[in-house]
Design a protein around this motif. Structure first.
Motif, PDB file in Angstrom:
ATOM      1  N   THR A  99      -7.325  -4.134  -8.318  1.00 60.35           N
ATOM      2  CA  THR A  99      -6.559  -5.062  -7.176  1.00 60.35           C
ATOM      3  C   THR A  99      -5.260  -5.443  -7.709  1.00 60.35           C
ATOM      4  O   THR A  99      -4.295  -5.420  -6.859  1.00 60.35           O
ATOM      5  CB  THR A  99      -7.306  -6.114  -6.777  1.00 60.35           C
ATOM      6  N   ALA A 100      -4.818  -5.608  -8.891  1.00 62.77           N
ATOM      7  CA  ALA A 100      -3.571  -6.022  -9.402  1.00 62.77           C
ATOM      8  C   ALA A 100      -2.636  -4.766  -9.189  1.00 62.77           C
ATOM      9  O   ALA A 100      -1.502  -5.159  -8.524  1.00 62.77           O
ATOM     10  CB  ALA A 100      -3.564  -6.333 -10.978  1.00 62.77           C
ATOM     11  N   ASN A 101      -2.800  -3.633  -9.422  1.00 63.71           N
ATOM     12  CA  ASN A 101      -2.120  -2.758  -9.076  1.00 63.71           C
ATOM     13  C   ASN A 101      -1.842  -2.599  -7.429  1.00 63.71           C
ATOM     14  O   ASN A 101      -0.506  -2.328  -7.209  1.00 63.71           O
ATOM     15  CB  ASN A 101      -2.487  -1.123  -9.277  1.00 63.71           C
ATOM     16  N   ALA A 102      -2.660  -2.886  -6.775  1.00 62.89           N
ATOM     17  CA  ALA A 102      -2.295  -2.684  -5.208  1.00 62.89           C
ATOM     18  C   ALA A 102      -1.475  -3.945  -5.009  1.00 62.89           C
ATOM     19  O   ALA A 102      -0.570  -3.697  -3.879  1.00 62.89           O
ATOM     20  CB  ALA A 102      -3.806  -2.963  -4.595  1.00 62.89           C
ATOM     21  N   ILE A 103      -1.613  -5.205  -5.557  1.00 60.79           N
ATOM     22  CA  ILE A 103      -0.774  -6.311  -5.256  1.00 60.79           C
ATOM     23  C   ILE A 103       0.479  -6.140  -5.731  1.00 60.79           C
ATOM     24  O   ILE A 103       1.519  -6.468  -5.144  1.00 60.79           O
ATOM     25  CB  ILE A 103      -1.514  -7.582  -5.918  1.00 60.79           C
ATOM     26  N   ASN A 104       0.581  -5.754  -7.081  1.00 61.31           N
ATOM     27  CA  ASN A 104       1.898  -5.434  -7.730  1.00 61.31           C
ATOM     28  C   ASN A 104       2.911  -4.806  -7.070  1.00 61.31           C
ATOM     29  O   ASN A 104       4.025  -4.873  -7.346  1.00 61.31           O
ATOM     30  CB  ASN A 104       1.854  -5.176  -9.213  1.00 61.31           C
ATOM     31  N   ALA A 105       2.349  -3.931  -6.439  1.00 68.47           N
ATOM     32  CA  ALA A 105       3.337  -2.658  -5.643  1.00 68.47           C
ATOM     33  C   ALA A 105       4.363  -3.521  -4.667  1.00 68.47           C
ATOM     34  O   ALA A 105       5.377  -3.197  -4.462  1.00 68.47           O
ATOM     35  CB  ALA A 105       2.500  -2.082  -4.854  1.00 68.47           C
ATOM     36  N   ALA A 126     -16.199  -0.068  -8.793  1.00 66.70           N
ATOM     37  CA  ALA A 126     -16.851  -1.156  -8.118  1.00 66.70           C
ATOM     38  C   ALA A 126     -15.793  -2.092  -7.495  1.00 66.70           C
ATOM     39  O   ALA A 126     -14.715  -2.152  -7.610  1.00 66.70           O
ATOM     40  CB  ALA A 126     -17.645  -1.884  -9.404  1.00 66.70           C
ATOM     41  N   ARG A 127     -16.686  -2.661  -6.493  1.00 65.93           N
ATOM     42  CA  ARG A 127     -16.094  -3.767  -5.898  1.00 65.93           C
ATOM     43  C   ARG A 127     -16.535  -4.967  -6.133  1.00 65.93           C
ATOM     44  O   ARG A 127     -17.858  -5.127  -6.243  1.00 65.93           O
ATOM     45  CB  ARG A 127     -15.956  -3.505  -4.357  1.00 65.93           C
ATOM     46  N   ILE A 128     -15.867  -6.116  -6.057  1.00 60.46           N
ATOM     47  CA  ILE A 128     -16.181  -7.500  -6.415  1.00 60.46           C
ATOM     48  C   ILE A 128     -16.127  -8.496  -5.158  1.00 60.46           C
ATOM     49  O   ILE A 128     -14.731  -8.714  -5.294  1.00 60.46           O
ATOM     50  CB  ILE A 128     -15.945  -7.984  -7.741  1.00 60.46           C
ATOM     51  N   PRO A 129     -16.964  -8.904  -4.561  1.00 61.71           N
ATOM     52  CA  PRO A 129     -16.648 -10.116  -3.723  1.00 61.71           C
ATOM     53  C   PRO A 129     -16.094 -11.203  -4.525  1.00 61.71           C
ATOM     54  O   PRO A 129     -16.401 -11.582  -5.550  1.00 61.71           O
ATOM     55  CB  PRO A 129     -17.964 -10.402  -3.125  1.00 61.71           C
ATOM     56  N   SER A 253     -11.920  -7.848  -4.949  1.00 63.58           N
ATOM     57  CA  SER A 253     -11.327  -7.363  -6.163  1.00 63.58           C
ATOM     58  C   SER A 253     -12.139  -5.793  -6.383  1.00 63.58           C
ATOM     59  O   SER A 253     -13.225  -5.882  -6.173  1.00 63.58           O
ATOM     60  CB  SER A 253     -11.594  -8.159  -7.129  1.00 63.58           C
ATOM     61  N   PHE A 254     -11.168  -4.987  -6.590  1.00 68.18           N
ATOM     62  CA  PHE A 254     -11.819  -3.525  -6.876  1.00 68.18           C
ATOM     63  C   PHE A 254     -11.489  -3.112  -8.283  1.00 68.18           C
ATOM     64  O   PHE A 254     -10.338  -3.351  -8.793  1.00 68.18           O
ATOM     65  CB  PHE A 254     -11.584  -2.736  -5.734  1.00 68.18           C
ATOM     66  N   TYR A 255     -12.277  -2.008  -8.893  1.00 66.26           N
ATOM     67  CA  TYR A 255     -11.828  -1.291  -9.891  1.00 66.26           C
ATOM     68  C   TYR A 255     -12.158  -0.015  -9.903  1.00 66.26           C
ATOM     69  O   TYR A 255     -13.005   0.607  -9.175  1.00 66.26           O
ATOM     70  CB  TYR A 255     -12.604  -1.869 -11.234  1.00 66.26           C
TER      71      TYR A 255
END
Length: 326
Positions: A99-105, A126-129, A253-255
């Protein structure tokens, strides 16, 4: 005496068993011919390491070469990310994307790279709630109670996060905007110290990954009000989605796995097949479930589409919050 038919059946089965570990090599028989580095852009420990080591062990067993987890923390994941996207696109350096990569963009205008143009999507993992947890002494039992209490006590509530610009922080900012409430954001260096202060009552609540908070909820040390996904979490089945009260609210959150841009397609497809198979393994599925995570299946194109969608989702949240890295 063994019949010819029986012999052929056994021979065919044995041949398949012997061929299975190298069946993936068709089209690119030389890969992998040496160890592969799997970069996790965070410090050791937590879900990122558990997920990475689960998949890497499976890949090592299947592909006959070591897949080695290397932690490269710093700058909100950007140090590890940049180390991967600037490496040779040969399949020997992979990135645990998140998720950090998507946010930091959109959150970090100082990024020296365009993530979308610098990465080759390989596979989801994986995705984490997330879950909204509060101190047990806070007089609220539901998301609706929490919103009413926040409106009745403007500026008197504090919400912890694992750092500015994280999914935990921005999930709170989205909640504030959609619910029309105000609370003070208190960033910590990771989830653990934030959760500690919520339990002690110094902080009233926190949006946290279920992975690191569900045991505290089960032990009665924190009260869970709602999960951030549209569906309930299997690990906290009695906790309703926040969207049941705040229509349209959704974060997680996803990975996944990425490789440097221009990594050969046959290597990407090979890794995607193996990772997807790993996620279907009963033992790995059980361990992922224990973390409160949901496996992310799909081909490279589907994972790439998800990265694009998540980047756009978080861009809107960043713009809504008005928060940017300085």
């Amino acid at each position: 005496m063994m019949s010819r038919r029986h012999f052929l059946q056994i021979a065919a089965g044995a041949g398949a068993a012997l061929a299975a570990p190298r069946a993936f090599a068709i089209g690119n028989p030389s890969y992998p011919s040496r160890s592969v580095k799997w970069v996790v852009p965070y410090a050791p420990g937590g879900a990122t390491d558990v997920l990475s080591r689960l998949i890497c062990q499976r890949l090592s067993d299947r592909l006959g070469q070591s897949f080695i987890v290397e932690n490269k923390p710093g700058a909100g994941g950007n140090i590890g990310t940049q180390a991967v996207i600037t490496s040779t696109p040969d399949g020997y350096t992979l990135l645990l994307t998140s998720t950090a990569n998507a946010i930091n963009a959109s959150f970090d205008p100082t990024l020296p790279y365009d993530f979308a143009k610098s990465i080759t999507p390989v596979a989801g993992v994986a995705r984490i709630p997330l879950v909204l947890v509060v101190n047990n002494d806070l007089p609220v039992k539901s998301v609706a109670d929490f919103i009413a209490y926040a409106k009745a006590n403007p500026g008197k509530m504090s919400i912890a996060s694992s750092g500015i610009g994280t999914s935990l922080h921005l999930s709170g900012e989205l909640f504030k905007s959609m619910a029309g409430v105000q609370f003070t954001h208190v960033p910590y260096r990771g989830s653990a110290p934030g959760l500690t202060d919520v339990m002690s009552g110094q902080i009233q609540g926190m949006f946290d990954n279920v992975t690191s908070s569900f045991e505290l909820v089960r032990a009665g040390k924190l009260r869970a009000l709602g999960v951030t996904t549209r569906e309930r979490s299997d690990i906290l089945p009695d906790v309703p989605p926040i969207a049941d009260t705040l229509a349209g609210y959704e974060t997680s959150s996803f990975y996944g796995v990425g490789a440097p841009f221009d990594t050969p397609r046959e290597i990407v497809d090979l890794l995607n097949r193996e990772i997807d198979m790993a996620l279907s393994d009963a033992g790995i599925k059980a361990r992922i479930a224990e973390l409160g995570a949901i496996p992310l299946h799909g081909n490279p194109g589907e994972f790439g589409g998800m990265l694009t969608a998540e980047t756009e989702r978080w861009r809107k949240v960043v713009e809504l919050s008005g928060i940017r890295k300085e």
